[in-house]
Design an enzyme around this catalytic site. Structure first.
Site, PDB file in Angstrom:
ATOM      1  N   GLU A 295      58.326  -3.942  17.945  1.00 23.47           N
ATOM      2  CA  GLU A 295      59.104  -3.957  17.820  1.00 23.47           C
ATOM      3  C   GLU A 295      60.664  -3.703  17.829  1.00 23.47           C
ATOM      4  O   GLU A 295      61.696  -3.642  17.095  1.00 23.47           O
ATOM      5  CB  GLU A 295      59.054  -2.540  16.424  1.00 23.47           C
ATOM      6  CG  GLU A 295      57.358  -3.451  15.432  1.00 23.47           C
ATOM      7  CD  GLU A 295      56.503  -2.965  15.660  1.00 23.47           C
ATOM      8  OE1 GLU A 295      55.723  -2.282  15.874  1.00 23.47           O
ATOM      9  OE2 GLU A 295      56.507  -2.394  17.136  1.00 23.47           O
TER      10      GLU A 295
ATOM     11  N   THR B 219      19.575 -16.915  38.384  1.00 24.65           N
ATOM     12  CA  THR B 219      20.541 -16.866  38.617  1.00 24.65           C
ATOM     13  C   THR B 219      20.680 -16.285  40.498  1.00 24.65           C
ATOM     14  O   THR B 219      22.249 -16.862  41.549  1.00 24.65           O
ATOM     15  CB  THR B 219      21.440 -15.173  38.698  1.00 24.65           C
ATOM     16  OG1 THR B 219      20.038 -14.096  39.410  1.00 24.65           O
ATOM     17  CG2 THR B 219      20.575 -14.393  37.317  1.00 24.65           C
TER      18      THR B 219
ATOM     19  N   TRP C 217      27.018 -20.781  46.349  1.00 22.84           N
ATOM     20  CA  TRP C 217      28.230 -20.491  44.787  1.00 22.84           C
ATOM     21  C   TRP C 217      27.318 -21.856  43.932  1.00 22.84           C
ATOM     22  O   TRP C 217      27.311 -22.971  44.003  1.00 22.84           O
ATOM     23  CB  TRP C 217      29.841 -20.803  44.753  1.00 22.84           C
ATOM     24  CG  TRP C 217      30.190 -19.544  45.713  1.00 22.84           C
ATOM     25  CD1 TRP C 217      31.565 -20.373  46.856  1.00 22.84           C
ATOM     26  CD2 TRP C 217      30.845 -18.824  45.686  1.00 22.84           C
ATOM     27  NE1 TRP C 217      32.145 -19.164  47.110  1.00 22.84           N
ATOM     28  CE2 TRP C 217      31.514 -18.276  46.188  1.00 22.84           C
ATOM     29  CE3 TRP C 217      30.877 -17.551  44.670  1.00 22.84           C
ATOM     30  CZ2 TRP C 217      31.959 -17.047  46.789  1.00 22.84           C
ATOM     31  CZ3 TRP C 217      31.102 -16.473  44.326  1.00 22.84           C
ATOM     32  CH2 TRP C 217      31.582 -15.966  46.028  1.00 22.84           C
TER      33      TRP C 217
ATOM     34  N   LEU D  27      35.342  -6.363  44.211  1.00 22.89           N
ATOM     35  CA  LEU D  27      34.916  -5.459  42.503  1.00 22.89           C
ATOM     36  C   LEU D  27      36.702  -5.577  42.084  1.00 22.89           C
ATOM     37  O   LEU D  27      36.578  -4.882  40.981  1.00 22.89           O
ATOM     38  CB  LEU D  27      33.933  -4.496  42.113  1.00 22.89           C
ATOM     39  CG  LEU D  27      33.153  -4.992  42.078  1.00 22.89           C
ATOM     40  CD1 LEU D  27      31.963  -3.682  41.764  1.00 22.89           C
ATOM     41  CD2 LEU D  27      32.509  -5.795  41.342  1.00 22.89           C
TER      42      LEU D  27
ATOM     43  N   GLU E 255      29.264  -6.359  36.040  1.00 21.84           N
ATOM     44  CA  GLU E 255      28.433  -7.121  36.493  1.00 21.84           C
ATOM     45  C   GLU E 255      27.803  -6.731  37.452  1.00 21.84           C
ATOM     46  O   GLU E 255      28.104  -5.864  38.387  1.00 21.84           O
ATOM     47  CB  GLU E 255      30.066  -7.392  37.602  1.00 21.84           C
ATOM     48  CG  GLU E 255      30.922  -8.453  36.849  1.00 21.84           C
ATOM     49  CD  GLU E 255      32.208  -9.178  37.647  1.00 21.84           C
ATOM     50  OE1 GLU E 255      31.970  -9.741  38.006  1.00 21.84           O
ATOM     51  OE2 GLU E 255      33.174  -8.708  37.694  1.00 21.84           O
TER      52      GLU E 255
END
Length: 385
Positions: free
Chosen positions: A57, A166, A175, A209, A307
């Site tokens: 604002e 996974t 990957w 991380l 994770e």
């Protein structure tokens, strides 16, 4: 019931768009946008950029100047009514002489919670509430959940093949997903106040991380590296196995090590100054109590990202502590001997399995990103970008 004009809808949509610009920089404050309109012309606009700096604002009123008098202000969240690091925005709107304020939703923060509306109406300003409320809630799912329940919003990130694996049996996983998905994960990290992982993941992968700024893609065009808020990295290490040589110590963003056993004094002496240690009493099985952990982290954070490997991720889901699951699915098949997505209880009835709802599905490069909400989190869904 309000009958919104086309100008109302246009201005609130603009305010929502502005609010989204702060999603990587405002923590722990909510994302808020404001537009000021006079005679169907937008004369001022702004958004909250960083905690401790002016609210949306204030920026909009500065731009509007004298044209704010008699104008309508559109705000995505109820203007604050208390003195914090900045003065109350409700008083700023009153002093500027606006005639009407359209608010997407009331702020559930107990310090506000209708008090801003009360100040405005007591000053003779017309207040209309509810335009764009669903979109406004989607801007701040973690903030709203924490204000309404006392608990941060918990999201689990997983990546898997088409057959739910996974990694290969030998642990090879780089990957599974493509570069676009990995970039998307960096953005997801940047939207969370804390990231939880387990000691097995750290010992196996030796991750940093942190949010890797150089991997944020087009976001780097609007987000300066100095404005990026790195999440707190939380490592669950019940038996104090983390070596002082772990790679995650090399980045200066905060780290919290949570253990049941104590670390050797020689290890603790080698920790950098940004490392904190939470030693806790273990459950009967010697493990860290995940519910109490989330409760403690919720004192400082609105959103928590997990994770971790299949066991820890599965434990959070099993205990009903997860609000959202984000699954990146690669168009690959790893075979029956690959590692499972999550390790969950051995359910004997379908009704016993965790219930979730698909709230978003979209292509991320060659992969698919599925976002699923658990329980009440469906109502606070945040489907990201």
């Amino acid at each position: 019931m309000n009958h919104w004009s086309l100008q109302d809808i246009k201005c609130m949509n603009r305010a929502l768009h502005l609010a989204a610009k702060g999603r990587y920089t405002t923590a722990p404050n909510p994302n808020v946008g404001c537009v000021i309109s006079l005679h169907d012309d937008i004369v001022g606009e702004g958004y909250h950029q960083r905690a401790g700096e002016p609210h949306a604002e204030v920026f909009a009123l500065r731009e509007a100047g004298a044209q704010a008098k008699g104008a309508t202000a559109y705000v995505t969240l109820e203007p604050c009514s208390h003195y914090g690091r900045t003065p109350p925005c409700a008083l700023a709107l009153i002093e500027a002489g606006v005639a009407r304020v359209v608010i997407a939703m009331v702020d559930p923060n107990p310090q506000v919670a209708g008090k801003g509306v009360a100040l405005l109406t007591a000053a003779g300003i017309r207040v209309d509430i509810g335009l764009g409320e669903s979109d406004a809630r989607g801007l701040n799912p973690g903030f709203l959940q924490r204000m309404e329940t006392g608990l941060a919003r918990v999201s689990v990130k997983l990546a898997a093949s088409l057959d739910g694996k996974t990694a290969l049996r030998n642990g090879v996983s780089k990957w599974i997903t493509g570069q676009e998905s990995r970039r998307d994960v960096q953005r997801m990290r940047a939207r969370h106040g804390a990231i939880i992982t387990g000691i097995d993941t750290v010992l196996a992968d030796d991750p940093l991380l942190t949010v890797r700024y150089q991997e944020l893609g087009s976001l780097c065009e609007t987000l300066d590296i100095d404005d990026l808020i790195q999440p707190v990295r939380v490592v669950l290490d019940s038996q104090a196995r983390l070596p002082a040589s772990a790679y995650l110590f090399s980045a200066p963003s905060p780290i919290i090590l949570v253990s049941v056993a104590d670390y050797a004094d020689s290890d603790k002496q080698n920790w950098p100054v940004h490392v904190a240690h939470w030693r806790c009493k273990g459950d009967d099985d010697g493990r860290i109590n995940l519910k109490r952990l989330i409760e403690k982290l919720s004192l400082d954070h609105h959103s928590i990202m997990i994770e971790a490997g299949a066991t820890l991720a599965g434990a959070f889901i099993d205990q009903g502590l997860v609000d959202e699951l984000v699954l990146y699915q690669a168009i690959k098949i790893l075979g029956s001997h690959g590692r499972n997505l999550v390790n969950l209880s051995d359910y004997h009835r379908l009704d016993d399995a965790p219930r979730c709802q698909l709230i978003d599905e979209r292509a991320i490069g060659a992969d698919r990103r599925l976002t699923l909400a658990f329980g009440k989190a469906v109502n606070h869904a945040n489907i990201g970008e």
